[in-house]
Design a protein around this motif. Structure first.
Motif, PDB file in Angstrom:
ATOM      1  N   GLY A 119       0.737  -1.204  -0.100  1.00 22.87           N
ATOM      2  CA  GLY A 119      -0.033   0.132   0.005  1.00 22.87           C
ATOM      3  C   GLY A 119       0.808   1.310  -0.012  1.00 22.87           C
ATOM      4  O   GLY A 119       0.537   2.493   0.074  1.00 22.87           O
ATOM      5  N   SER A 120       2.165   1.289   0.039  1.00 21.88           N
ATOM      6  CA  SER A 120       3.060   2.118   0.194  1.00 21.88           C
ATOM      7  C   SER A 120       4.373   1.834  -0.462  1.00 21.88           C
ATOM      8  O   SER A 120       4.990   0.820   0.116  1.00 21.88           O
ATOM      9  CB  SER A 120       3.093   2.651   1.732  1.00 21.88           C
ATOM     10  N   ILE A 121       4.933   2.653  -1.155  1.00 25.40           N
ATOM     11  CA  ILE A 121       6.297   2.605  -1.887  1.00 25.40           C
ATOM     12  C   ILE A 121       7.397   2.437  -0.646  1.00 25.40           C
ATOM     13  O   ILE A 121       8.150   1.835  -0.642  1.00 25.40           O
ATOM     14  CB  ILE A 121       6.593   3.626  -2.835  1.00 25.40           C
ATOM     15  N   MET A 122       7.252   3.661   0.296  1.00 27.14           N
ATOM     16  CA  MET A 122       8.158   3.607   1.337  1.00 27.14           C
ATOM     17  C   MET A 122       7.968   2.765   2.231  1.00 27.14           C
ATOM     18  O   MET A 122       9.064   2.057   2.687  1.00 27.14           O
ATOM     19  CB  MET A 122       7.769   5.161   2.177  1.00 27.14           C
ATOM     20  N   LYS A 123       6.826   2.062   2.477  1.00 25.39           N
ATOM     21  CA  LYS A 123       6.765   0.907   3.522  1.00 25.39           C
ATOM     22  C   LYS A 123       7.286  -0.262   2.897  1.00 25.39           C
ATOM     23  O   LYS A 123       7.914  -1.251   3.483  1.00 25.39           O
ATOM     24  CB  LYS A 123       5.244   0.753   3.677  1.00 25.39           C
ATOM     25  N   GLY A 124       7.219  -0.423   1.554  1.00 21.99           N
ATOM     26  CA  GLY A 124       7.564  -1.651   0.776  1.00 21.99           C
ATOM     27  C   GLY A 124       9.398  -1.664   0.750  1.00 21.99           C
ATOM     28  O   GLY A 124       9.856  -2.562   1.082  1.00 21.99           O
ATOM     29  N   LEU A 125       9.681  -0.522   0.439  1.00 23.61           N
ATOM     30  CA  LEU A 125      11.123  -0.419   0.589  1.00 23.61           C
ATOM     31  C   LEU A 125      11.767  -0.803   1.951  1.00 23.61           C
ATOM     32  O   LEU A 125      12.912  -1.406   2.061  1.00 23.61           O
ATOM     33  CB  LEU A 125      11.816   0.988   0.136  1.00 23.61           C
ATOM     34  N   SER A 126      10.889  -0.324   3.076  1.00 23.23           N
ATOM     35  CA  SER A 126      11.490  -0.436   4.584  1.00 23.23           C
ATOM     36  C   SER A 126      11.560  -1.987   4.855  1.00 23.23           C
ATOM     37  O   SER A 126      12.271  -2.486   5.418  1.00 23.23           O
ATOM     38  CB  SER A 126      10.745   0.202   5.303  1.00 23.23           C
ATOM     39  N   GLU A 127      10.163  -2.610   4.336  1.00 25.43           N
ATOM     40  CA  GLU A 127      10.151  -3.902   4.546  1.00 25.43           C
ATOM     41  C   GLU A 127      11.175  -5.006   3.870  1.00 25.43           C
ATOM     42  O   GLU A 127      11.438  -5.811   4.367  1.00 25.43           O
ATOM     43  CB  GLU A 127       8.621  -4.689   4.196  1.00 25.43           C
ATOM     44  N   ASN A 128      11.576  -4.361   2.774  1.00 25.67           N
ATOM     45  CA  ASN A 128      12.958  -5.311   2.369  1.00 25.67           C
ATOM     46  C   ASN A 128      14.106  -4.461   2.223  1.00 25.67           C
ATOM     47  O   ASN A 128      15.101  -4.471   1.323  1.00 25.67           O
ATOM     48  CB  ASN A 128      12.477  -5.119   0.773  1.00 25.67           C
ATOM     49  N   LYS A 129      14.443  -3.782   3.254  1.00 29.33           N
ATOM     50  CA  LYS A 129      15.730  -3.034   3.465  1.00 29.33           C
ATOM     51  C   LYS A 129      16.931  -3.678   3.280  1.00 29.33           C
ATOM     52  O   LYS A 129      17.761  -3.343   2.671  1.00 29.33           O
ATOM     53  CB  LYS A 129      15.555  -2.481   4.851  1.00 29.33           C
ATOM     54  N   GLU A 130      16.854  -5.096   3.601  1.00 28.94           N
ATOM     55  CA  GLU A 130      18.048  -5.839   3.541  1.00 28.94           C
ATOM     56  C   GLU A 130      18.383  -5.993   2.054  1.00 28.94           C
ATOM     57  O   GLU A 130      19.596  -6.492   2.010  1.00 28.94           O
ATOM     58  CB  GLU A 130      17.841  -7.268   4.183  1.00 28.94           C
ATOM     59  N   ARG A 131      17.591  -5.725   1.322  1.00 29.18           N
ATOM     60  CA  ARG A 131      17.819  -6.268  -0.228  1.00 29.18           C
ATOM     61  C   ARG A 131      18.669  -4.973  -0.681  1.00 29.18           C
ATOM     62  O   ARG A 131      19.527  -5.253  -1.672  1.00 29.18           O
ATOM     63  CB  ARG A 131      16.712  -6.158  -1.061  1.00 29.18           C
ATOM     64  N   PHE A 132      18.664  -3.963  -0.225  1.00 27.56           N
ATOM     65  CA  PHE A 132      19.271  -2.794  -0.599  1.00 27.56           C
ATOM     66  C   PHE A 132      20.511  -2.142   0.283  1.00 27.56           C
ATOM     67  O   PHE A 132      21.329  -1.429  -0.325  1.00 27.56           O
ATOM     68  CB  PHE A 132      18.073  -1.548  -0.621  1.00 27.56           C
ATOM     69  N   GLN A 133      20.462  -2.545   1.396  1.00 27.92           N
ATOM     70  CA  GLN A 133      21.671  -2.173   2.190  1.00 27.92           C
ATOM     71  C   GLN A 133      22.503  -3.543   2.759  1.00 27.92           C
ATOM     72  O   GLN A 133      22.114  -4.263   3.511  1.00 27.92           O
ATOM     73  CB  GLN A 133      21.108  -1.342   3.473  1.00 27.92           C
ATOM     74  N   SER A 134      23.675  -3.457   2.576  1.00 30.01           N
ATOM     75  CA  SER A 134      24.480  -4.548   3.075  1.00 30.01           C
ATOM     76  C   SER A 134      24.976  -3.846   4.685  1.00 30.01           C
ATOM     77  O   SER A 134      24.842  -2.836   4.931  1.00 30.01           O
ATOM     78  CB  SER A 134      25.802  -4.712   2.455  1.00 30.01           C
ATOM     79  N   ALA A 135      25.517  -5.098   5.279  1.00 27.22           N
ATOM     80  CA  ALA A 135      25.427  -4.574   6.788  1.00 27.22           C
ATOM     81  C   ALA A 135      26.353  -3.411   6.865  1.00 27.22           C
ATOM     82  O   ALA A 135      26.322  -2.486   7.834  1.00 27.22           O
ATOM     83  CB  ALA A 135      26.306  -5.933   7.455  1.00 27.22           C
ATOM     84  N   ASP A 136      27.562  -3.337   6.086  1.00 20.58           N
ATOM     85  CA  ASP A 136      28.485  -2.047   6.458  1.00 20.58           C
ATOM     86  C   ASP A 136      28.421  -1.258   5.212  1.00 20.58           C
ATOM     87  O   ASP A 136      29.131  -0.274   5.108  1.00 20.58           O
ATOM     88  CB  ASP A 136      29.772  -2.724   6.031  1.00 20.58           C
ATOM     89  N   ASN A 137      27.228  -1.130   4.408  1.00 16.05           N
ATOM     90  CA  ASN A 137      26.990  -0.132   3.435  1.00 16.05           C
ATOM     91  C   ASN A 137      27.952  -0.153   2.333  1.00 16.05           C
ATOM     92  O   ASN A 137      27.904   0.786   1.523  1.00 16.05           O
ATOM     93  CB  ASN A 137      26.751   1.295   4.083  1.00 16.05           C
ATOM     94  N   LYS A 138      28.631  -0.887   2.157  1.00 13.30           N
ATOM     95  CA  LYS A 138      29.932  -1.145   1.182  1.00 13.30           C
ATOM     96  C   LYS A 138      29.235  -2.021  -0.188  1.00 13.30           C
ATOM     97  O   LYS A 138      29.189  -3.143  -0.217  1.00 13.30           O
ATOM     98  CB  LYS A 138      30.873  -1.630   1.565  1.00 13.30           C
ATOM     99  N   LYS A 139      28.314  -1.019  -1.101  1.00 15.85           N
ATOM    100  CA  LYS A 139      27.597  -1.915  -1.982  1.00 15.85           C
ATOM    101  C   LYS A 139      28.337  -2.270  -3.301  1.00 15.85           C
ATOM    102  O   LYS A 139      27.740  -2.900  -4.143  1.00 15.85           O
ATOM    103  CB  LYS A 139      26.263  -0.948  -2.157  1.00 15.85           C
TER     104      LYS A 139
END
Length: 466
Positions: free
Chosen positions: A197-217
């Motif tokens: 129901g929300s783009i922002m909520k969807g991104l938040s729920e799938n945060k691990e997909r976009f951010q590695s533990a140390d942010n070194k992408k």
């Protein structure tokens, strides 16, 4: 024994041959593998230039680490000891003459939470309130073939798209957001909107997909991205590689295809992979039936300017790796990477290395830039650096690269055009396959996966035809 000829020795063509070589062994299929590359070196838009002090990439500067297939290939090539990750730090947007940070917890400038939205210095209070409608509206008409610009503006509002999202996304996908589809950019945004129901909520729920533990992408190598190309060339022990000679035509014969080279020699092929820019594939096939689709494919241009200064890297703002420039700015460049900060291996003495990007988003401005020689382009870049960073001085090293009509730009009709083109080629030229960033994804990781998928499809095709 069947002969597979790959035309184009960029990362897609090399990956295709690497996986074909592996599959040839495991499938017990006898294949003659050949590669034709018109340039003297393999790699296409991947090329590392080294001086006594700096490492500069004329094309892509990194690989997205989390993308499918990357870790597996680098492990198989025994490159882990050569790998380096990006240094972390904020990215900025040049906003009304100042560098404003892109908020943490964003994906391409799109907030992953209400907190990330409210923390932005790039959007007014009215703009933030407008973006909150994302949490209360529903999708009734948008599909993956819809414009990503219209989709984002509808649910997040015009201000956040113009000030924070468009500068980032347009830079990555080389086009204006209203001319790009969800399918060819970020299709998961539509899934998230429909599911959560929300783009922002969807991104938040799938945060691990976009951010590695140390942010070194991102990943590169101690001696530059050419390390990957060099290692692939070494690994292709069962491939005949022809460099520095161009293919000029492909003729369909009774028993396959004849590939003619610019020196007049010919090569017989049973299967061909065209992993070249689409303009090259079009000129090789020379077929009016295909021209209608080929002419629908769009490419943009890019000028890259590296400047290496005999000053310490610490002259840059703290905790930063570069900035992006929105439309209607007083700067000419579209973006600036603080290369020596983002990639510490690129500057041996911790001296300042900057990379500026000039794209043809404004055709008139770019036409003028493209007419300039190297010294004139460097002066344009130095003025941009003075305005944005306050740094004055002549560069110790520089590297200027022009990529003219070689940066794929996926229009609203791109996916349908590729479907139509593939269908016609299957009918007119059986056993010829299109591959590469003109069609299936612009990043190195996308090209690697496209190469792997192409190899798998070819082996299946060859097995079924035997």
């Amino acid at each position: 024994m069947k002969t597979v000829v790959v035309i184009g020795g960029g990362i897609t063509g090399l990956s295709t041959l690497y996986y074909l070589q592996q599959l040839k062994k495991t499938s017990n299929i006898e294949l003659n593998l050949q590669l034709i590359e018109g340039n003297d070196e393999l790699g296409g838009k991947i090329h590392s230039v080294q001086t006594d002090e700096f490492i500069m990439e004329t094309g892509a500067d990194s690989i997205v680490a989390r993308k499918q297939g990357v870790a597996e290939l680098l492990e198989n090539l025994h490159l882990h000891n050569e790998m380096v990750n990006n240094a972390t730090g904020k990215s900025f947007i040049y906003h009304h003459g100042q560098l404003k940070p892109i908020p943490d917890d964003t994906v391409f400038g799109i907030p992953m939470s209400k907190e990330a939205l409210l923390s932005s210095e790039l959007i007014s209070e009215a703009g933030k309130n407008e973006a909150l409608k994302d949490f209360t509206t529903t999708n009734e008409s948008f599909t993956k073939d819809s414009s990503i610009g219209q989709f984002l503006e509808h649910f997040l509002g015009k201000e956040i798209v113009e000030n924070q999202i468009a500068p980032v996304l347009s830079g990555v996908y080389s086009g204006k957001l209203n001319e790009l589809t969800l399918a060819t950019t970020l299709p998961y945004l539509l899934d998230y909107k429909n599911q959560y129901g929300s783009i922002m909520k969807g991104l938040s729920e799938n945060k691990e997909r976009f951010q590695s533990a140390d942010n070194k992408k991102f990943v590169s190598f101690k001696n530059g991205l050419s390390t990957l190309i060099d290692r692939l060339e070494i690994e292709l022990t069962n491939v005949e590689i022809l460099k520095g000679i161009k293919a000029t035509s492909i003729i369909h014969t009774q028993d396959g295809y004849t590939v003619t080279l610019e020196n007049g020699t010919t090569i017989h092929a049973d299967y061909i992979v065209l992993s070249t820019p689409h303009q090259v594939a079009q000129s090789l096939l020379q077929n009016e039936v295909l021209d209608e689709d080929f002419n629908q494919l769009v490419s943009s241009s890019l000028i890259s300017v590296y400047l290496g200064f005999d000053v310490p890297d610490e002259k840059l703002p703290a905790d930063g790796t570069g900035f992006i420039v929105p439309d209607n700015s007083d700067l000419v460049c579209n973006a600036c990477t603080w290369t020596s900060r983002k990639w510490t291996h690129t500057s041996k003495n911790n001296h300042l290395l900057l990379r500026l990007f000039y794209k043809n988003t404004n055709p008139d401005t770019f036409e003028h830039l493209n007419s300039l020689n190297e010294k004139e382009l460097i002066q344009v870049a130095l003025k941009d650096i003075e305005k944005s960073l306050g740094i004055i001085g002549e560069p110790k090293h520089y590297e200027v690269t022009k990529w003219t009509d070689l940066m794929p730009k996926y229009s609203l009709s791109h996916r349908k055009t590729i479907e139509s083109l593939n269908k016609k080629i299957a009918d007119l030229y059986p056993n010829i396959t299109l591959a590469g960033c003109s069609y299936y994804g612009v990043g190195i990781a996308d090209c690697i996966m496209n190469g792997k998928e192409t190899a798998n499809q070819l082996i299946e095709q060859i097995s079924n035809n035997n």
